[in-house]
Design a protein around this motif. Structure first.
Motif, mmCIF file in Angstrom:
data_model
loop_
_atom_site.group_PDB
_atom_site.id
_atom_site.type_symbol
_atom_site.label_atom_id
_atom_site.label_comp_id
_atom_site.label_asym_id
_atom_site.label_seq_id
_atom_site.Cartn_x
_atom_site.Cartn_y
_atom_site.Cartn_z
ATOM 1 N N VAL A 19 0.842 -1.200 0.000
ATOM 2 C CA VAL A 19 0.000 0.000 0.000
ATOM 3 C C VAL A 19 0.878 1.252 0.000
ATOM 4 O O VAL A 19 1.903 1.297 0.685
ATOM 5 N N LEU A 20 0.459 2.233 -0.765
ATOM 6 C CA LEU A 20 1.114 3.537 -0.720
ATOM 7 C C LEU A 20 0.206 4.486 0.055
ATOM 8 O O LEU A 20 -0.946 4.684 -0.317
ATOM 9 N N ARG A 21 0.728 5.010 1.149
ATOM 10 C CA ARG A 21 -0.080 5.917 1.976
ATOM 11 C C ARG A 21 0.629 7.252 2.088
ATOM 12 O O ARG A 21 1.823 7.287 2.404
ATOM 13 N N PHE A 22 -0.081 8.311 1.810
ATOM 14 C CA PHE A 22 0.521 9.627 1.960
ATOM 15 C C PHE A 22 0.214 10.188 3.336
ATOM 16 O O PHE A 22 -0.947 10.415 3.679
ATOM 17 N N ALA A 51 -4.586 8.914 0.943
ATOM 18 C CA ALA A 51 -3.945 9.982 1.708
ATOM 19 C C ALA A 51 -4.645 10.086 3.054
ATOM 20 O O ALA A 51 -5.859 9.877 3.155
ATOM 21 N N GLN A 52 -3.879 10.393 4.086
ATOM 22 C CA GLN A 52 -4.487 10.494 5.415
ATOM 23 C C GLN A 52 -5.551 11.596 5.472
ATOM 24 O O GLN A 52 -6.497 11.504 6.241
ATOM 25 N N SER A 53 -5.385 12.599 4.628
ATOM 26 C CA SER A 53 -6.373 13.690 4.643
ATOM 27 C C SER A 53 -7.767 13.199 4.244
ATOM 28 O O SER A 53 -8.753 13.895 4.463
ATOM 29 N N ALA A 96 -12.505 11.458 9.424
ATOM 30 C CA ALA A 96 -13.606 10.955 10.248
ATOM 31 C C ALA A 96 -13.154 9.753 11.085
ATOM 32 O O ALA A 96 -13.541 9.607 12.251
ATOM 33 N N ALA A 97 -12.302 8.919 10.484
ATOM 34 C CA ALA A 97 -11.812 7.743 11.219
ATOM 35 C C ALA A 97 -10.942 8.187 12.407
ATOM 36 O O ALA A 97 -11.010 7.598 13.491
ATOM 37 N N TYR A 118 0.864 12.891 13.054
ATOM 38 C CA TYR A 118 1.252 11.646 12.395
ATOM 39 C C TYR A 118 1.301 10.460 13.363
ATOM 40 O O TYR A 118 0.855 9.356 13.044
ATOM 41 N N THR A 119 1.829 10.682 14.562
ATOM 42 C CA THR A 119 1.958 9.596 15.545
ATOM 43 C C THR A 119 0.632 8.861 15.723
ATOM 44 O O THR A 119 0.609 7.650 15.894
ATOM 45 N N PHE A 120 -0.442 9.631 15.668
ATOM 46 C CA PHE A 120 -1.755 9.068 15.889
ATOM 47 C C PHE A 120 -2.384 8.527 14.600
ATOM 48 O O PHE A 120 -2.861 7.391 14.552
#
Ligand code: GLU
Length: 443
Positions: free
Chosen positions: A36-39, A71-73, A77-78, A182-184
């Motif tokens: 997986v590629l995650r930004f 992307a995390q953005s 909601a999660a 990011y840590t979270f």
């Protein structure tokens, strides 16, 4: 198995990131797992879509593909929901201290010879105090209450590792503006997207201790995720590589002419006792294992990378490379010059030397030999026996041999002191250009 590569799109990839991406890809693909590629784009000020696009492009150039990307953005909601759970369970607590207050407290502790750990004063804040602050327009930020324990795991590269949590300040997971750190977000994603392993740089070891604690507060069964940390890369002189070292950026290396198979082969063997072999990731699958990696830091040596690039070019066949050669360069040309290239871009220079008009310096002190050479120039057609028979005859006639014979000829014919073997290169020059150049060299 499901692994992820999680770059922050705040800049271009450097070789350190590429190594982490490659290791994750190789381990996942070897096991038939998912990659997986995650930004990690929680830093909204520094994250840029252009960087995300550039990272994708660089990964493709390296020969890496991915089964999913996000992307995390897109998952705010999660994170909200997970944060609510931690607030309810008392793991997240609101804080109001300003930067200045915190700095003052740290300095006080240091003066007293105590470690500068956050004193958890905010935990003593009453509901009324908090309400009053909120009424006055203050926004809290939120810290995670670390457990008073030592987190331990079996690291896929480093072996048994421990992180003592008590000397670490409770990490801020939510900023006062409501944004997540990011840590979270990384923890929530790794848990909720079913990641089974995290392979990343050794600079994240402390993070891992903290993040395992947060994961377990969110209900993770201990040991559900395997962690492996790749020892840091150092510069050839032993200092730590960083994103700021532009010359080690992937784009720069690529512009400089480093071939993807050379870089991949080099990165895959780096820090192991294995000899690097050039190859695209898919060709490196069989030879790669985290178990081969040493626990100590690895030196990234551009000279070795260049040597591998050279080796790769030397073995490259014409069909693979033809699109990247200058117009008019044929297989005979490629076979004559490939053994002499550090970088493919140099093929253009050699093509100019073979078929163009390189500058030929006059060698008045060698006029006699060169005139003899001109007079005995063999008739067309030339092949790879021409150089041998011509120079044998010239040697006999002039009494010269070795460098005294070959260097003036090479200089006159190519304008260079070094270069491809003339046996194969001379036919590319051909009788007309050779005669012209010999005349220029005679002066
Ligand atoms: N965004 C983080 C980094 O680039 C990812 C670390 C991780 O793999 O969790 O360092």
């Amino acid at each position: 198995m499901k692994l992820r590569f999680a770059p922050s799109p705040t800049g271009f990839l450097h070789v350190g990131n590429a190594r982490v991406a490659l290791a994750n890809w190789l381990v996942a693909r070897r096991a038939g797992g998912t990659f997986v590629l995650r930004f990690d784009d929680t830093d909204t000020e520094r994250s840029k879509p252009e960087y995300a696009t550039a990272i994708e492009e660089d990964l493709r150039w390296l020969g890496l593909d991915w089964d999913e990307s996000f992307a995390q953005s897109s998952r705010l909601a999660a994170y909200e929901a997970a944060a609510e759970r931690l607030k309810k369970s008392g793991h997240l607590y609101p804080c109001l201290e300003s930067e200045e207050e915190l700095r003052f407290k740290r300095e006080q502790r240091q003066k007293q010879g105590r470690p500068p750990v956050y004193d958890r004063a905010a935990l003593k804040m009453t509901a009324e105090q908090l309400e009053r602050a909120l009424a006055n327009g203050k926004q809290p930020y939120w810290r995670f209450k670390l457990s008073p324990r030592t987190v331990e795991w079996h690291d896929g590269v480093l072996g048994r590792r421990q992180v003592k949590l008590p000397p670490i300040s409770d990490p801020v997971l939510i900023r006062a503006d409501g944004s997540f750190l990011y840590t979270f977000t990384s923890v929530v994603d790794d848990l909720e997207t079913g990641v089974t392993g995290v392979i990343r740089g050794e600079d994240h070891v402390t993070n891992t201790g903290v993040q395992i604690d947060i994961m377990e507060a969110l209900g993770m069964r201990p040991g559900r995720i395997d962690f492996a940390h790749l020892p840091l890369l150092t510069d050839a002189d032993g200092s730590q590589l960083s994103k700021r070292i532009g010359s080690m950026g992937l784009r720069q290396l690529r512009r400089d002419g480093v071939e993807a198979p050379a870089l991949c082969g080099y990165l895959a063997a780096l820090g192991s006792s294995q000899d690097p072999v050039p190859g695209m990731p898919r060709e490196l699958l069989a030879g790669f294992s985290l178990e081969h990696l040493s626990r100590s830091s690895a030196r990234f040596d551009p000279t070795q990378l260049l040597a591998l690039n050279r080796r790769y070019l030397h073995g490259l066949d014409f069909a693979t490379v033809r699109d990247r050669l200058p117009d008019g360069a044929d297989e005979r040309f490629w076979l004559a010059v490939r053994g002499n290239l550090d970088l493919i871009s140099e093929a253009r220079d050699w093509h100019e030397v073979a078929a163009g008009t390189p500058a030929i310096a006059a060698q008045p002190e060698e006029a006699e030999l060169l005139r003899l050479a001109l007079d005995t120039l063999p008739p067309a057609p030339w092949d790879d026996t021409t150089w041998g028979s011509w120079t044998r005859a010239l040697g006999a006639a002039s009494g010269r041999k070795g460098k005294a014979l070959f260097l003036p000829l090479r200089r006159a014919l190519t304008g260079e002191d070094h270069g491809p073997e003339l046996k194969a290169f001379l036919p590319l020059i051909g009788p007309d250009r050779a005669a012209q150049r010999l005349r220029s060299a005679i002066g």
